[in-house]
Design an enzyme around this catalytic site. Structure first.
Site, PDB file in Angstrom:
ATOM      1  N   ARG A   1      20.624 -11.266   0.090  1.00  0.00           N
ATOM      2  CA  ARG A   1      21.947 -11.845   0.381  1.00  0.00           C
ATOM      3  C   ARG A   1      23.055 -10.961  -0.174  1.00  0.00           C
ATOM      4  O   ARG A   1      24.055 -10.697   0.502  1.00  0.00           O
ATOM      5  CB  ARG A   1      22.023 -13.253  -0.221  1.00  0.00           C
ATOM      6  CG  ARG A   1      23.351 -13.930  -0.012  1.00  0.00           C
ATOM      7  CD  ARG A   1      23.208 -15.433  -0.203  1.00  0.00           C
ATOM      8  NE  ARG A   1      22.643 -16.022   0.992  1.00  0.00           N
ATOM      9  CZ  ARG A   1      23.209 -17.048   1.655  1.00  0.00           C
ATOM     10  NH1 ARG A   1      24.336 -17.559   1.232  1.00  0.00           N
ATOM     11  NH2 ARG A   1      22.653 -17.542   2.727  1.00  0.00           N
TER      12      ARG A   1
ATOM     13  N   CYS B   1      27.053 -30.822   4.890  1.00  0.00           N
ATOM     14  CA  CYS B   1      27.643 -31.792   3.961  1.00  0.00           C
ATOM     15  C   CYS B   1      27.590 -33.246   4.387  1.00  0.00           C
ATOM     16  O   CYS B   1      27.319 -34.114   3.560  1.00  0.00           O
ATOM     17  CB  CYS B   1      29.102 -31.428   3.690  1.00  0.00           C
ATOM     18  SG  CYS B   1      29.285 -29.963   2.669  1.00  0.00           S
TER      19      CYS B   1
ATOM     20  N   THR C   1      29.347 -29.397  -3.879  1.00  0.00           N
ATOM     21  CA  THR C   1      29.541 -30.848  -3.788  1.00  0.00           C
ATOM     22  C   THR C   1      28.494 -31.501  -4.680  1.00  0.00           C
ATOM     23  O   THR C   1      27.302 -31.288  -4.500  1.00  0.00           O
ATOM     24  CB  THR C   1      29.358 -31.329  -2.347  1.00  0.00           C
ATOM     25  OG1 THR C   1      30.274 -30.604  -1.530  1.00  0.00           O
ATOM     26  CG2 THR C   1      29.666 -32.800  -2.218  1.00  0.00           C
TER      27      THR C   1
END
EC number: 1.1.1.22
Length: 480
Positions: A38, A272, A128
């Protein structure tokens, strides 16, 4: 020079830090991740995520005051502010399985921050997280701190994929929650000063920690609820002959409601909405609020119903079986202008069709074959773990082919399912598509992007969600 480090180089960490670096040239920003592939992608010309405008922002700052590195501990050690943007998947086993957030990666990040820090730091929750996570993180940091002081802030992201850079440049609001103590207020002010480089002061909102954490879950729950509301109406529209586009337009002209998030579709997706609502449900149950938990559960139930209703419509319309039939899937990402497939409705639709032994030919302009194959055999919630911890695919799905052209996907197909609202699907040469399909040729528009009348004139049997049904379909009701 103020130094910022962000742990986690994903959809939130990468773009957010790139924009901070662009807008704050006097701040050094490092994005760190343990995934070598990544980080290599962030340092290359082929970024690991697709987001309009992101390439330009990264290229302007990379190597100047924006750095991507796998040396997590070095950059955490040097940082004044540490953003934590790691995966918070839904638990798949144990207490709260299927609803509660798994904070394993968060806890491990907190312990590492405590271990390597020799100077006071502000630690910012960017992922979150459930309400009261900050309290748990504070305990881990304070019990392992060796005299170093930490202030915890909650700074939830409110980005929409496909417009993330635009959202970061011009946010509706930036929310910062912290402890209501002199030290907490000083930490809030420090982070506020970073955003104040480009965000008007009246749009930077400050709250206590718990309000900031809950605001993120609440915002996503409200948005998902609107989608499920209009999707519930779409089923009624089909049953009565009403047109959901006309109904949602009429409803949206009421200034108290407004027009956004009122487009009927095959269902919501993304990383989400479902995860945050499940989390909200679990928090409500834990706090003795079963009625509130039940209320929010319905939002997800309607979303699941909409996906299964779509599959049933496809199967029932095509003489009650799609076995061995070729179905073209146009679009796999959960919405246009992103390559993100997390919780995309396309996964459940494809699995439903494969369950009836259909052959699928899938085209999406931004999603790779490897990603599509992985999504179709992965277990629920596996996607939210770092890629090197996801199970590897034993074999590719034999009844699925992935192509790089919409016309190739639809060639010799019995039916076409439009599952992502990519602009190119509006302007396809549908006469050409029709000529190359088996007859009768079906189009199942899960995003209401095609002109139904024009397609019917060409010869297609067309199903659009929430629109008056084709006479053919009225004779073949979809039984959910």
């Amino acid at each position: 020079m103020v130094k910022i480090c962000c742990i986690g180089a994903g959809y939130v960490g990468g773009p957010t830090m790139a924009v901070i670096a662009l807008k704050c040239p006097s701040i050094e920003v490092a994005v760190v991740d343990i995934s070598k592939s990544r980080i290599a992608a962030w340092n290359s010309d082929q970024l690991p995520i697709y987001e309009p405008g992101l390439d330009d922002v990264v290229k302007q700052c990379r190597g100047k005051n924006l750095f991507f590195s796998t040396d997590v501990e070095k950059h955490v050690f040097e940082a004044d502010i540490v953003f934590v943007s790691v995966n918070t998947p839904t638990k798949t086993r144990g207490l709260g399985a299927g609803k509660a957030a798994d904070l394993t990666y968060w806890e491990s990040a907190a312990r590492m921050i405590a271990d390597v820090s020799k100077s006071d730091k502000i630690v910012v929750e960017k992922s979150t997280v459930p309400v009261k996570t900050a309290e748990a993180i504070e305990k881990i940091l304070s019990h392992n701190s060796k005299g170093t002081k930490f202030q915890i802030l909650s700074n939830p992201e409110f980005l929409a994929e496909g417009t993330a850079i635009k959202d970061l440049f011009n946010p509706d609001r930036v929310l910062i929650g912290g402890r209501e103590t002199p030290e907490g207020e000083k930490a809030i002010e420090t982070l506020k000063n970073v955003y104040a480089h480009w965000v008007p002061e009246e749009r930077i909102l400050t709250t206590n920690l718990w309000s900031a954490e809950l605001s993120k879950l609440a915002a996503n729950a409200f948005l998902a609820q609107r989608i499920s509301s209009v999707n519930a109406m779409s089923a009624l529209c089909e049953a009565t002959g009403a047109n959901v586009t006309q109904v949602s337009y009429a409803v949206g002209t009421d200034t108290r409601i407004g027009p956004k998030f009122l487009n009927a579709s095959v269902g919501f997706g993304g990383s989400c909405f479902q995860k945050d609502i499940l989390n909200l449900v679990y928090i409500c149950e834990c706090n003795g609020l079963p009625e509130v938990a039940e209320y929010w559960k319905q939002v997800i139930k309607i979303n699941d119903y909409q996906k299964s209703r779509f599959v049933n419509r496809v199967v029932s319309s095509m003489f009650n079986t799609v076995a061995t039939k070729k179905i073209a899937i146009l679009g796999f990402a959960f919405k246009k202008d992103t390559g993100d497939t997390r919780e995309t409705p396309a996964i459940d639709v494809c699995k439903g069709l494969l369950g009836d032994k259909a052959r699928l030919s899938i085209y999406d302009p931004q999603v790779t074959e490897e990603q599509i194959q992985r999504d179709l055999w992965m277990n629920k919630f596996d996607w939210d773990h770092p890629i090197h911890l996801q199970p590897t695919s034993p074999t590719t799905e034999k009844k699925v082919s992935v192509v790089w052209d919409a016309y190739e996907a639809t060639k010799d197909a019995d039916g076409v399912c439009i599952l992502t609202e990519w602009d190119e699907f509006k302007s396809l040469d549908y006469q050409k598509v029709y000529d190359n399909m088996r007859k009768p040729a079906f189009v199942f528009d899960g995003r209401n992007v095609v002109d139904m009348q024009k397609l019917r004139e060409i010869g297609f049997i067309v199903y659009s969600i929430g629109k008056p049904l084709d006479p053919w379909l009225k004779d073949m009701p979809a039984v959910a």
